[in-house]
Design an enzyme around this catalytic site. Structure first.
Site, short mmCIF file in Angstrom:
data_model
loop_
_atom_site.label_atom_id
_atom_site.label_comp_id
_atom_site.label_asym_id
_atom_site.label_seq_id
_atom_site.Cartn_x
_atom_site.Cartn_y
_atom_site.Cartn_z
N GLU A 151 -2.36 -0.24 1.51
CA GLU A 151 -1.36 -0.44 2.20
C GLU A 151 -0.12 -0.21 1.47
O GLU A 151 1.05 0.04 2.02
CB GLU A 151 -1.37 -2.03 2.42
N GLN A 169 0.84 -1.12 0.09
CA GLN A 169 0.04 0.01 0.12
C GLN A 169 0.78 1.17 0.12
O GLN A 169 1.86 0.96 -0.34
CB GLN A 169 -0.86 -0.34 1.07
#
Length: 618
Positions: A188, A31
Site C-alpha cells: 500500500e 504503500q
C-alpha cells in the site's frame, strides 16, 4: 530488552519525591512501490478516538509526567501482550499489584517482564504465521522479479518497516489472521506513514478522507489519524475482517475488495455466477491495478519465505516491540518532546506522524510513541523540566494587535516568519491584519492548557480586487454598457471622466479596483467584512489596439489570479455575454477565498499518480 521492572522502581522512587507523572507500557510497531509511491487504497475503521485527559491509560501505555501542581497519579498494573507461537499457546504473566499513590487520575502502567522470544527474529515469527494458499498466476513470479531487481529499494522499504512491523504482526496474530497481512502496508505505502496518493489516501494503510471519517479516524487541524500507526492498523484489520467474512472467508477476494471496493468485487462475483463462471479471484473481471495487487503481496511473502535461498539479507528486526506509548494529559512542544527523547525531529515524527502542528495537544491525540529504550530518559527529562518550573507548551494562541505584523510575532518567538505561517497552515504573502488569531511561541506562558481550546487560525487579511474594464463594441452605448453591468449611467460616466458617447475599441471602467478585508474562520469559510475603493482609474481609453481573444483570456485570468492586472472584455463579444464574463471577475475573486483548506505543518510525502482514482467504499 527494556527492563520495565527496573524502570518502574526508578520511577516510583521519583514519584515519592518529585511528583513524576508517568511511565510506559510497550506496544509494537509498524504503500506505494519500493520507490515510495502508493499503489492502492484501503477502507477501514478507526481503532477509537483518543481518551479524555482524565482517562486511565490503556494496557501497554503510560502518561507524560505532570507538574507538581497536577493531581497525584495511581499505578495500575496490566497484563502485557505476548507473542503467539504457532506450536504453543501464548504465555501470559499475572500482573503484580502496585500500591495506589493517590486518588484516581491518569494512570501509570507498568508491564511485567515479557517471556523469552519464541523466534530468533521477527521474520521467523512471520514465516511461522504464513497461511495463505499459493496464487496460481505468472504475475506472482513477475512481481518477485520486480522486487528482486531493485534490491536497494527493497532494503529501504524493509528498513522502514523495522519501526512498525512488530506492532502490526502482533495485532494480526491477536486476531488469528494470517501474517501475510502484515506485509500489506509494503504494498500500500512502502511502509511510509506519511505517504499521500493522488486521491489523498494517506498513511501506512492508505485511507481516503471519506473512509477515514467513516471509520472514525480523526482528520482535523491538529491531527490526521489516518497516519497514526496504531489507530490506522486497528482500523485496517477491522475492515479486512469485515470483508473476509463478506466474501465467504476468501482472503484473495477480501484483498481485492480492499483495493477495489467490496461492492465492486461483489458485483463481479455476481456477474460470473450469473454466467456460470467460477467466482474465485483469478476468474473475475477486474481493473489491472487490482489484478496485480494480490500478486504483489504473495511475491513479498515468497521473497521473505525464501530469502536465504535467494541470497537476500533481510534487515535485522528483533522479535520485540520497537516503540512504547506514553499517554499524556498536558500539551507539549513537538521539538521539546523530541529533545527529551534524545531524537531528531525527523525521527520523532516518523513514530508520531499523525500530528500536524509544532505543539501536540493532549485533547486531540494524547499518545506519544517513543523507542522503548528512550522512555526512561524521556520521563526524567520531563521531571527535571517541571522542577525548573518551565512550561511544556510554549506555542500558545495569540491575537495580532493594531499595527503589529506577523513578522513581529515570529521575531519575538524566535522563529522565522515562514515557520510561523507553516505552523498555522497559512501560505506566504498574506497581509494579515489586527484581530488575526494564530498559535505562536511565547516567551512567558501563564497557562499552557490554553492551546487545548484553539480550533485553528482566524485570519483577517487585506485583498486587492482589480479593476474591470469593458472593451466597447460597435453597437454599444453608455446606457447599454451600464445596464449590462448593473450600474447607473451617471456612475459609469463618473468613473470614465464624464464620457457621453462611446467609441468602438475604447475601454470603459465598469468596476473600480478596491481593497477588501476578508475573514477566514476556523472552519475555513471566507467572507468579506469590509471594502474600500482605491483611487479612481483613468477615463475611457481609445489609444489601445483591440485585444485578441487569447490575449483577453490571459488578461482576465491574470486579473483574477494575481489581483493586479485589470480585466478587459474582448471587443467582438456581444454586450450581454461580455457583461456576464466581466461581472464574474469580482465574484471569482471572492470565491477564491471560500473553502480553501489549510496545508498541514508536517508536509506529507506526495506519491506518484495512480491509474485509477480511489473511491469511497459504500
Amino acid at each position: 530488552m527494556f527492563d520495565s521492572n527496573g524502570a518502574a522502581r526508578a520511577l516510583l522512587r521519583t514519584m515519592l519525591f518529585g511528583g513524576l507523572a508517568a511511565l510506559v507500557g510497550c506496544a509494537g510497531v509498524g504503500q506505494v512501490d519500493p520507490g515510495g509511491a502508493p499503489v492502492s487504497r484501503a477502507q477501514t475503521r478507526d481503532a477509537g478516538t483518543a481518551p479524555p485527559a482524565s482517562a486511565v491509560a490503556r494496557p501497554g501505555a503510560a502518561v507524560v509526567p505532570a507538574p507538581a501542581a497536577q493531581p497525584p497519579l495511581a499505578v495500575t498494573p496490566v497484563t502485557p501482550v505476548t507473542p503467539v507461537a504457532p506450536t504453543a499457546p501464548a504465555i501470559s504473566q499475572a500482573p503484580v499489584p502496585a500500591p495506589a499513590v493517590a486518588a484516581p487520575s491518569p494512570a501509570v502502567v507498568i508491564a511485567p517482564p515479557r517471556p523469552a522470544d519464541l523466534h530468533r527474529d521477527l521474520w521467523a515469527r512471520m514465516r511461522a504465521g504464513f497461511s495463505m494458499p499459493e496464487l496460481d498466476t505468472p504475475l506472482v513470479a513477475e512481481k518477485e522479479r520486480f522486487y528482486l531487481q531493485r534490491p536497494e529499494a527493497l532494503q529501504r522499504m524493509f528498513g522502514r518497516g523495522g519501526r512498525y512491523l512488530h506492532y502490526i504482526v502482533e495485532e494480526v496474530e491477536k486476531r488469528g489472521m494470517p501474517t501475510e497481512l502484515a506485509l500489506l502496508p509494503f504494498v500500500e505505502s512502502a511502509m511510509n506513514p506519511v505517504a499521500l496518493s493522488s486521491a489523498q489516501a494517506a498513511g501506512l494503510w492508505q485511507f481516503i478522507p471519506s473512509t477515514g471519517k467513516q471509520y472514525e479516524l480523526s482528520q482535523n487541524w491538529w491531527v490526521d489519524n489516518r497516519r497514526d500507526v496504531v489507530q490506522s492498523t486497528r482500523a485496517a484489520l477491522d475492515y479486512l475482517q469485515k470483508i473476509y467474512e463478506m466474501h465467504d472467508r476468501d482472503w484473495f477476494l477480501a484483498l481485492a475488495s480492499y483495493n477495489w471496493g467490496e461492492n465492486a468485487v461483489a458485483r463481479a462475483v455476481k456477474n460470473n455466477r450469473a454466467k456460470g463462471l467460477p467466482t474465485d479471484y483469478l476468474s473475475l473481471n477486474m481493473p489491472a491495478e487490482t489484478r496485480h495487487y494480490v500478486p504483489k503481496l504473495i511475491a513479498l511473502k515468497n521473497i521473505i519465505q525464501r530469502s536465504d535461498e535467494l541470497g537476500l539479507a533481510l534487515p535485522d528486526i528483533p522479535n520485540k516491540p520497537y516503540f512504547a506509548t506514553i499517554e499524556k494529559t498536558r500539551p507539549i512542544d513537538l521539538k521539546l518532546a523530541a529533545q527529551f527523547a534524545g531524537m531528531s525531529v525527523e525521527e520523532f515524527v516518523a513514530l508520531n506522524p499523525a500530528h500536524n502542528r509544532p505543539v501536540i495537544a493532549a485533547s486531540r491525540n494524547n499518545a506519544i510513541r517513543l523507542p522503548a529504550d528512550r522512555v526512561e530518559p524521556f520521563a526524567k527529562a520531563v521531571e527535571k523540566h517541571d522542577l525548573d518550573n518551565k512550561p511544556l507548551a510554549s506555542w500558545q494562541p495569540y491575537t495580532l494587535k493594531s499595527a503589529e505584523t506577523i513578522d513581529d510575532v515570529a521575531r519575538r518567538g524566535g522563529v522565522s516568519t515562514a515557520e510561523l505561517l507553516r505552523a498555522n497552515g497559512l501560505p506566504a504573502g498574506k497581509k494579515l491584519l489586527a484581530g488575526t488569531q494564530v498559535i505562536a511561541p511565547q516567551a512567558s506562558v501563564k497557562d499552557e492548557m490554553q492551546v487545548e481550546s484553539f480550533q485553528g487560525p482566524k485570519v483577517y487579511e487585506q485583498v486587492t480586487v482589480p479593476a474591470v474594464y469593458h472593451r466597447v463594441a460597435k453597437r454599444d452605448t453608455v446606457a447599454s454598457v451600464a445596464a449590462s453591468y448593473g450600474v447607473g449611467v451617471e456612475q459609469l460616466r463618473a468613473w470614465n471622466g464624464g464620457i457621453k458617447k462611446t467609441a468602438p475599441g475604447a475601454s470603459l471602467l465598469v468596476r473600480p479596483a478596491s481593497t477588501q478585508t476578508v475573514l477566514t474562520t476556523v472552519d475555513g469559510s471566507r467572507q468579506v467584512v469590509a471594502r474600500a475603493a482605491l483611487p479612481a482609474a483613468p477615463a475611457a481609453r481609445v489609444d489601445e489596439p483591440p485585444l485578441t481573444a487569447p490575449a483577453m483570456k490571459a488578461a482576465a485570468g491574470k486579473s483574477v489570479a494575481s489581483g493586479r492586472a485589470p480585466t478587459k472584455v474582448a471587443r467582438s463579444e456581444p454586450a450581454r455575454k461580455a457583461a456576464l464574463k466581466s461581472s464574474s471577475a469580482q465574484n471569482a475573486v471572492r470565491a477564491d477565498y471560500k473553502g480553501t483548506s489549510r496545508p498541514a505543518a508536517v508536509a506529507p510525502v506526495k506519491a506518484a499518480a495512480k491509474p485509477d482514482p480511489k473511491r469511497p467504499r459504500t
